[in-house]
Design a protein around this motif. Structure first.
Motif, mmCIF file in Angstrom:
data_model
loop_
_atom_site.group_PDB
_atom_site.id
_atom_site.type_symbol
_atom_site.label_atom_id
_atom_site.label_comp_id
_atom_site.label_asym_id
_atom_site.label_seq_id
_atom_site.Cartn_x
_atom_site.Cartn_y
_atom_site.Cartn_z
ATOM 1 N N GLN A 137 0.823 -1.205 0.000
ATOM 2 C CA GLN A 137 0.000 0.000 0.000
ATOM 3 C C GLN A 137 0.860 1.259 0.000
ATOM 4 O OE1 GLN A 137 0.045 -2.261 2.403
ATOM 5 N NE2 GLN A 137 -0.218 -1.419 4.466
ATOM 6 N N VAL A 141 0.519 3.472 -3.408
ATOM 7 C CA VAL A 141 -0.139 4.766 -3.207
ATOM 8 C C VAL A 141 0.850 5.914 -3.337
ATOM 9 C CG1 VAL A 141 -1.319 6.213 -1.515
ATOM 10 C CG2 VAL A 141 -2.039 3.834 -1.838
ATOM 11 N N GLU A 142 1.981 5.822 -2.641
ATOM 12 C CA GLU A 142 2.901 6.957 -2.558
ATOM 13 C C GLU A 142 3.874 7.043 -3.726
ATOM 14 O OE1 GLU A 142 4.802 7.180 1.256
ATOM 15 O OE2 GLU A 142 2.909 6.942 2.352
ATOM 16 N N ILE A 145 0.395 5.879 -7.669
ATOM 17 C CA ILE A 145 -0.827 6.594 -8.044
ATOM 18 C C ILE A 145 -0.815 8.059 -7.603
ATOM 19 C CG2 ILE A 145 -2.265 4.550 -8.311
ATOM 20 C CD1 ILE A 145 -3.389 4.971 -5.544
ATOM 21 N N ASP A 146 -0.320 8.381 -6.396
ATOM 22 C CA ASP A 146 -0.268 9.795 -5.994
ATOM 23 C C ASP A 146 0.584 10.636 -6.951
ATOM 24 O OD1 ASP A 146 -1.973 9.472 -3.870
ATOM 25 O OD2 ASP A 146 -0.451 9.640 -2.310
ATOM 26 N N ASP A 163 -11.088 13.678 -8.315
ATOM 27 C CA ASP A 163 -10.380 13.608 -7.044
ATOM 28 C C ASP A 163 -11.260 13.038 -5.929
ATOM 29 O OD1 ASP A 163 -7.715 14.329 -5.866
ATOM 30 O OD2 ASP A 163 -9.021 15.373 -4.446
ATOM 31 N N TYR A 166 -11.289 9.427 -6.420
ATOM 32 C CA TYR A 166 -9.930 8.925 -6.189
ATOM 33 C C TYR A 166 -9.638 8.773 -4.699
ATOM 34 C CZ TYR A 166 -4.868 8.864 -5.827
ATOM 35 O OH TYR A 166 -3.584 8.528 -5.507
ATOM 36 N N GLN A 167 -10.049 9.753 -3.903
ATOM 37 C CA GLN A 167 -9.759 9.682 -2.462
ATOM 38 C C GLN A 167 -10.448 8.475 -1.829
ATOM 39 O OE1 GLN A 167 -7.469 11.430 -1.032
ATOM 40 N NE2 GLN A 167 -7.123 12.731 -2.827
ATOM 41 N N ARG A 170 -8.373 5.440 -3.004
ATOM 42 C CA ARG A 170 -7.067 5.480 -2.322
ATOM 43 C C ARG A 170 -7.172 4.911 -0.915
ATOM 44 N NH1 ARG A 170 -3.887 8.747 0.904
ATOM 45 N NH2 ARG A 170 -1.754 9.205 0.138
ATOM 46 N N GLN A 171 -8.198 5.304 -0.180
ATOM 47 C CA GLN A 171 -8.362 4.818 1.194
ATOM 48 C C GLN A 171 -8.713 3.328 1.210
ATOM 49 O OE1 GLN A 171 -7.559 6.857 3.819
ATOM 50 N NE2 GLN A 171 -7.566 4.878 4.889
ATOM 51 N N TRP A 253 -8.584 -0.850 -8.935
ATOM 52 C CA TRP A 253 -7.449 -0.100 -8.389
ATOM 53 C C TRP A 253 -6.287 -0.058 -9.387
ATOM 54 C CZ3 TRP A 253 -7.394 -3.315 -3.206
ATOM 55 C CH2 TRP A 253 -8.571 -3.053 -2.489
ATOM 56 N N TYR A 257 -4.911 3.028 -12.622
ATOM 57 C CA TYR A 257 -3.559 3.517 -12.907
ATOM 58 C C TYR A 257 -3.286 3.503 -14.406
ATOM 59 C CZ TYR A 257 1.500 3.954 -13.002
ATOM 60 O OH TYR A 257 2.779 4.381 -13.273
#
Length: 282
Positions: A137, A141-142, A145-146, A163, A166-167, A170-171, A253, A257
């Motif tokens: 994760q 995520v970091e 995708i971010d 967004d 997306y949030q 992301r969670q 997910w 991307y």
């Protein structure tokens, strides 16, 4: 496509080049068929990008060769600032998708103790931070995708609606993998149907890798975006390395991307695809 003059061609590590003809090879590289008296080669050139552009692909081919049929690397290097990669020419044919699925599954059985790779890939249109991480994760995520969302925003290809969805997504990713850790698998990294071919001997082959160690479901998610993989492919994969239950709930997910990559590179032609994927995250 850059015109390669005789002075450039003479610097290739090949003797007696008889012909050099442009061929189709994707949107990223200039591609050529190169003939000598006793051999035929496939060559990719990156004008002005230097040798380092193809170092990542060469390493990827080497890593995939542990479990997959891959092109034979003849040479790579740099001429007048242009990166080049020479491979044996491959005559393309047809084959059994079940065998292809088995081969991809065997690639994913090559495991590591961390997510990432021993180097970043900064030479492409979308830089890849492959710094090692202990959890999927955090890596996905970091470092995937971010950063891609930030690039899309800078290009004006992101908005509040995207967004918001997306949030939520992301969670979901963070929550799921915090409770369901996965083993890092060797990934092809760009597994659309154009990068999974069959030779004239009907053998499956993986080409144009963008490797790193990650969740194997990433590769499988990419296979669903533009099609080209049939039921036999997934049956061959599942018979060799069974997919974890609930994949259909996670596949978005990874479809996200790949769709956003296409929006970043090619524009809003792919916007409906991206928005369709994001709409399921409320």
């Amino acid at each position: 496509m850059k015109k390669l003059d005789q002075e450039w061609i003479n610097q290739l590590p090949l003797k007696n080049v008889q012909s050099l003809s442009p061929v189709s090879g994707g949107d990223i590289n200039d591609s050529y068929q190169v003939k000598t008296p006793d051999h035929v080669y496939f060559m990719k050139v990156q004008p002005g990008r230097g040798k380092q552009f193809f170092d990542h692909e060469v390493e990827g081919i080497h890593l995939l060769s542990q479990a997959a049929n891959v092109p034979t690397v003849v040479s790579s290097g740099e001429i007048n600032g242009d990166g080049f990669l020479i491979l044996d020419w491959i005559d393309v044919g047809s084959g059994n998708q079940y065998d292809l699925g088995k081969m991809v599954a065997n690639v994913h059985k090559v495991h590591n103790d961390q997510f990432g790779l021993d180097h970043n890939f900064d030479a492409g249109k979308i830089p890849k931070n492959n710094h090692w991480q202990d959890t999927w994760q955090k890596f996905y995520v970091e470092q995937r995708i971010d950063p891609l969302v930030k690039i899309a925003a800078k290009k004006g290809r992101w908005n509040d609606s995207r967004d918001q969805h997306y949030q939520v997504m992301r969670q979901q990713i963070i929550d799921y993998y915090t409770k369901h850790p996965v083993t890092p698998s060797l990934l092809h990294g760009d597994l659309w149907s154009g990068n999974a071919i069959f030779t004239s001997k009907h053998e499956p082959m993986l080409i144009d890798p963008d490797v790193y160690f990650g969740d194997r479901e990433y590769d499988l998610g990419v296979t669903t975006v533009f099609g080209g993989f049939d039921r036999d492919f997934y049956r061959g994969y599942n018979d060799t390395y069974p997919i974890e239950p609930g994949f259909e709930n996670r596949v978005g997910w990874y479809r996200f991307y790949y769709a956003l990559v296409h929006v970043v590179l090619f524009g809003e032609t792919f916007g409906p695809l991206l928005d369709g994927i994001l709409s399921s995250f409320n």
